[in-house]
Design a protein around this motif. Structure first.
Motif, PDB file in Angstrom:
ATOM      1  N   GLN A 226       0.708  -1.118   0.200  1.00 48.76           N
ATOM      2  CA  GLN A 226      -0.209  -0.173   0.075  1.00 48.76           C
ATOM      3  C   GLN A 226       1.172   0.871  -0.319  1.00 48.76           C
ATOM      4  O   GLN A 226       0.570   2.095  -0.618  1.00 48.76           O
ATOM      5  N   CYS A 227       2.096   1.331   0.901  1.00 49.54           N
ATOM      6  CA  CYS A 227       2.972   2.159   0.306  1.00 49.54           C
ATOM      7  C   CYS A 227       4.141   2.243   0.917  1.00 49.54           C
ATOM      8  O   CYS A 227       4.483   1.073   1.326  1.00 49.54           O
ATOM      9  N   PHE A 228       5.057   2.515  -0.072  1.00 45.58           N
ATOM     10  CA  PHE A 228       5.924   2.608  -0.662  1.00 45.58           C
ATOM     11  C   PHE A 228       7.164   3.817  -0.624  1.00 45.58           C
ATOM     12  O   PHE A 228       6.599   4.951  -1.548  1.00 45.58           O
ATOM     13  N   ARG A 229       8.171   3.621  -0.311  1.00 46.92           N
ATOM     14  CA  ARG A 229       8.832   4.548   0.191  1.00 46.92           C
ATOM     15  C   ARG A 229      10.167   4.645   0.222  1.00 46.92           C
ATOM     16  O   ARG A 229      10.828   3.464   0.782  1.00 46.92           O
ATOM     17  N   TYR A 230      10.826   6.027  -1.081  1.00 43.47           N
ATOM     18  CA  TYR A 230      12.392   5.470  -0.877  1.00 43.47           C
ATOM     19  C   TYR A 230      12.851   7.434  -0.892  1.00 43.47           C
ATOM     20  O   TYR A 230      12.657   7.813  -1.218  1.00 43.47           O
ATOM     21  N   SER A 231      14.256   7.427  -0.011  1.00 40.89           N
ATOM     22  CA  SER A 231      15.114   8.361  -0.193  1.00 40.89           C
ATOM     23  C   SER A 231      16.810   8.301   0.046  1.00 40.89           C
ATOM     24  O   SER A 231      16.697   6.930   0.687  1.00 40.89           O
ATOM     25  N   GLU A 232      17.309   9.574  -0.515  1.00 42.53           N
ATOM     26  CA  GLU A 232      18.253   9.118  -0.607  1.00 42.53           C
ATOM     27  C   GLU A 232      19.138  10.277  -0.584  1.00 42.53           C
ATOM     28  O   GLU A 232      18.293  11.214  -1.274  1.00 42.53           O
ATOM     29  N   PRO A 233      20.021  11.236   0.122  1.00 43.88           N
ATOM     30  CA  PRO A 233      20.304  11.818   0.232  1.00 43.88           C
ATOM     31  C   PRO A 233      21.339  12.167  -1.092  1.00 43.88           C
ATOM     32  O   PRO A 233      21.923  11.413  -2.098  1.00 43.88           O
ATOM     33  N   THR A 234      21.187  14.337  -1.708  1.00 45.15           N
ATOM     34  CA  THR A 234      21.462  13.966  -3.187  1.00 45.15           C
ATOM     35  C   THR A 234      23.183  15.450  -2.637  1.00 45.15           C
ATOM     36  O   THR A 234      23.033  15.972  -1.266  1.00 45.15           O
ATOM     37  N   GLU A 235      23.900  14.266  -2.420  1.00 44.04           N
ATOM     38  CA  GLU A 235      25.281  15.151  -1.884  1.00 44.04           C
ATOM     39  C   GLU A 235      25.737  16.447  -3.531  1.00 44.04           C
ATOM     40  O   GLU A 235      26.468  15.459  -4.878  1.00 44.04           O
ATOM     41  N   GLN A 236      26.124  17.445  -2.990  1.00 43.51           N
ATOM     42  CA  GLN A 236      26.630  18.597  -3.834  1.00 43.51           C
ATOM     43  C   GLN A 236      25.261  18.461  -5.558  1.00 43.51           C
ATOM     44  O   GLN A 236      25.977  18.821  -6.018  1.00 43.51           O
ATOM     45  N   GLY A 237      24.087  18.154  -5.296  1.00 45.08           N
ATOM     46  CA  GLY A 237      22.964  17.966  -6.412  1.00 45.08           C
ATOM     47  C   GLY A 237      23.237  16.808  -6.749  1.00 45.08           C
ATOM     48  O   GLY A 237      22.386  16.730  -7.882  1.00 45.08           O
ATOM     49  N   ASN A 238      23.925  16.099  -7.212  1.00 47.95           N
ATOM     50  CA  ASN A 238      23.873  14.900  -7.555  1.00 47.95           C
ATOM     51  C   ASN A 238      23.042  13.471  -6.608  1.00 47.95           C
ATOM     52  O   ASN A 238      23.291  13.613  -5.935  1.00 47.95           O
ATOM     53  N   LEU A 239      22.486  12.807  -7.269  1.00 51.08           N
ATOM     54  CA  LEU A 239      21.893  11.152  -7.499  1.00 51.08           C
ATOM     55  C   LEU A 239      22.511  10.533  -6.869  1.00 51.08           C
ATOM     56  O   LEU A 239      23.572   9.785  -7.871  1.00 51.08           O
ATOM     57  N   HIS A 240      22.340   9.707  -5.909  1.00 52.43           N
ATOM     58  CA  HIS A 240      23.134   8.295  -5.747  1.00 52.43           C
ATOM     59  C   HIS A 240      21.926   6.362  -7.183  1.00 52.43           C
ATOM     60  O   HIS A 240      20.630   6.945  -6.548  1.00 52.43           O
ATOM     61  N   PRO A 241      22.842   6.764  -7.519  1.00 55.67           N
ATOM     62  CA  PRO A 241      22.144   6.045  -8.364  1.00 55.67           C
ATOM     63  C   PRO A 241      21.870   4.318  -8.143  1.00 55.67           C
ATOM     64  O   PRO A 241      22.078   3.497  -7.183  1.00 55.67           O
ATOM     65  N   CYS A 242      20.098   3.776  -7.878  1.00 57.45           N
ATOM     66  CA  CYS A 242      19.695   3.618  -7.273  1.00 57.45           C
ATOM     67  C   CYS A 242      18.257   2.745  -8.411  1.00 57.45           C
ATOM     68  O   CYS A 242      17.179   3.588  -8.750  1.00 57.45           O
ATOM     69  N   GLN A 243      18.501   1.300  -8.519  1.00 64.26           N
ATOM     70  CA  GLN A 243      17.400   0.699  -9.489  1.00 64.26           C
ATOM     71  C   GLN A 243      16.181   0.748  -8.307  1.00 64.26           C
ATOM     72  O   GLN A 243      16.393  -0.401  -7.376  1.00 64.26           O
ATOM     73  N   ILE A 244      14.972   1.007  -9.014  1.00 60.91           N
ATOM     74  CA  ILE A 244      13.790   0.763  -8.048  1.00 60.91           C
ATOM     75  C   ILE A 244      13.115   0.258  -9.146  1.00 60.91           C
ATOM     76  O   ILE A 244      12.738   0.684 -10.134  1.00 60.91           O
TER      77      ILE A 244
END
Length: 594
Positions: A226-244
């Protein structure tokens, strides 16, 4: 000495049922010390305090000795009286407490505890839970912070598992999934050691949260999710690559929240198509999103925060009730706002260049796409105070408010004005202004147009209106004040794409050389001040008010300029020499003559 409440000589407090007293002690905002003081009310309350089924202990400023003594006495009383124990939650900051936790967990297990939480706040070392925890046959909820547990045995009844700052490997996480088949809620927060989270076989899973774990892949297959949450910090404006990937729950998923995800435009469209029952969608710092198209009949709450690459947004959600937006530009091309009337949305713009805040409590009042020098917030009127509190950390100089009926912003004006007078609001101030002393003026623009013009002084920054695809189908008022970089072509595009404008105001737009208004059949009020125009042509059948004003030098040149006002019916100009302006005041169509 505490006074007892008596009615007709009867002690009401002492005669309250035990379960009611437990509710007061355990379900209210009383901290441990305040709840403990209730023991002096009566012997009955003393018994209820010591026999409560929810044992929650926060160390805070308590000494090690007092904290250990309090937990020891409470647990041992429960054991001696063979009382039922629902919750046993420990929150402590002293590493010496670890040596007592083994004994406390053993006692809690004997009391058939159903919810167990060990939270070691700020401690760098880890604590290994004792094996006796596997004997907790009725344990349904387990919360661990900075603790280690091998999960060597099966937790058949465990329904909720929260791991915070826990070092766990991929293999250990897989054991958790295999040996906790009844899990309905799984939270992984700031966990180290894992690189992937692949969930298969948890048929009861409804809530999943993976936050700040730096995962490389997240795959969830849960038919009742029913609920899916995913959070990652953005380091210096860059995204951490993660396959979801969400491989199931197509008809059950209702809440999707993504922060710092690498989701693309096409992937978001696929999600919207595969999960048609999503009612709450939250996208924060998903920088790969440039073009968002949402078509959903079930969506009720939509949040977009800090999508710096967003260029185009189309929302078709007829049942949308709540919309929150924070960005540096207004990318809307189409938005069905019919269902948002009851939500009472508010537009808040913070210009960092001039340190000014503008609050519009009627979204139709202004929908202009500012440049990157401004921050835009759109939120429910109920959230106005919290957003102002956030923006106040930018140390603004001026706050302008264009209020509506039942204005929440105006209710906060007395506090804000106190900030301008250097008053120390202390804990009563909702905006944390104790350390922010730059605010100089708070303006309410609820009266004349002159007040509105004065309030628009905040708007001395560039407008980015060069994007050709922007259109505002619901826009009724367009105010360009001190927009010195807007050109004739840009202004024409704005008018062409805003066919329902009723009020048009141009003040000190010095790059514009001409104003040609055609096709604005709803236009009623037109104001042009200090724009140094060479030509003004207006064709507006319902125009009621026209004001044109220039400085004394420009006024002298007006004799050589061609100023033409063309109405469907007629035109009329009344010179006002004292104000060095031409003004046309409201008159009926019957009095207009060619």
């Amino acid at each position: 000495m505490a006074k007892r409440v008596c009615v007709d000589g009867e002690d009401i407090i002492s005669e309250l049922p035990v379960h009611i007293i437990h509710q007061i002690l355990c379900r209210t905002d009383l901290d441990i010390e305040e709840a403990a003081r209730s023991c002096i009310l009566s012997k009955r309350w003393y018994y209820c305090w010591t026999s409560r089924p929810n044992l929650i202990f926060y160390q805070f400023d308590m000494t090690l000795e007092n904290y250990v003594k309090l937990v020891d006495q409470s647990l041992r009383f429960h054991v001696e009286q063979n009382l039922h124990l629902e919750q046993f939650i420990l929150r402590y900051r002293d590493p010496e407490v670890d040596s007592h936790v083994d004994t406390w967990i053993e006692l809690a297990v004997k009391l058939n505890v159903t919810e167990l939480g060990i939270h070691r706040s700020g401690l760098t070392s880890s604590y290994n839970l004792p094996d006796v925890i596997y004997d907790a046959k009725k344990l349904t909820t387990l919360q661990l912070s900075r603790c280690n547990l091998e999960f060597d045995k099966r937790f058949s009844c465990l329904e909720s598992l929260s791991l915070n700052h826990v070092h766990i490997s991929d293999a250990q996480l897989q054991r958790v999934i295999d040996r906790c088949p009844s899990i309905r809620t799984l939270r992984l927060q700031c966990c180290q050691g894992i690189s992937k989270c692949h969930i298969f076989g948890l048929v009861h899973l409804k809530y999943f949260d993976a936050s700040y774990c730096k995962l490389h892949s997240v795959i969830v297959q849960a038919p009742y999710l029913q609920c899916f949450r995913y959070s990652e910090p953005t380091e210096q404006g860059n995204l951490h690559p993660c396959q979801i990937a969400i491989l199931d729950g197509y008809n059950t998923l209702q809440t999707l929240k993504l922060t710092g995800a690498t989701i693309t435009n096409q992937q978001l469209r696929d999600v919207s198509y595969k999960f048609p029952n999503i009612s709450e969608l939250n996208l924060t710092r998903c920088y790969n999103l440039k073009n968002i198209e949402i078509q959903s009949e079930k969506l009720k709450k939509f949040t977009l925060l800090e999508l710096k690459s967003l260029e185009k947004l189309t929302i078709q959600a007829p049942n949308l009730l709540e919309f929150d937006f924070h960005g540096s530009k207004m990318p809307f091309t189409f938005m069905d706002t019919s269902s948002l009337e009851s939500a009472r949305l508010t537009l808040i713009i913070f210009c960092r260049q001039t340190k000014s805040i503008l609050i519009y409590e009627n979204l139709r009042e202004i929908v202009i796409p500012p440049s990157h020098k401004a921050e835009i917030f759109i939120a429910s009127m109920l959230s106005v105070e919290s957003i102002i509190g956030i923006i106040m950390f930018g140390s603004p100089y001026i706050i302008s408010i264009l209020p509506c009926t039942d204005s929440k912003a105006l209710q906060a004006m007395s506090t804000l004005k106190g900030c301008t007078q250097k008053q120390n609001c202390g804990k009563q101030c909702p905006f944390n202004t104790k350390w922010l002393r730059n605010l100089k003026e708070v303006i309410s623009c609820s009266g004349t147009s002159e007040e509105g013009m004065a309030a628009s002084m905040w708007c001395k920054f560039e407008f980015d209106v060069s994007t050709t695809h922007i259109s505002f189908h619901c826009l009724e008022a367009l105010h360009l004040h001190y927009a010195v970089h807007i050109s004739d072509a840009q202004l024409q595009r704005l008018m062409d794409r805003s066919p329902f404008i009723r009020n048009l105001s141009l003040i000190d737009c010095q790059r514009i050389s001409k104003l040609h208004v055609f096709g604005l059949v709803h236009l009623k009020n037109l104001t042009v001040v200090l724009c140094k125009l060479n030509r003004v042509i207006v064709q507006a059948p319902n125009l009621q008010f026209f004001r044109y004003a220039e400085g004394p030098v420009i006024l002298a040149k007006l004799l050589f300029w061609m100023v033409t006002i063309l109405y469907k019916h007629s035109s009329s100009l009344v010179p006002a020499s004292r104000t060095n302006s031409f003004e046309m005041y409201p008159i009926s169509s019957q009095t207009l003559q060619n």
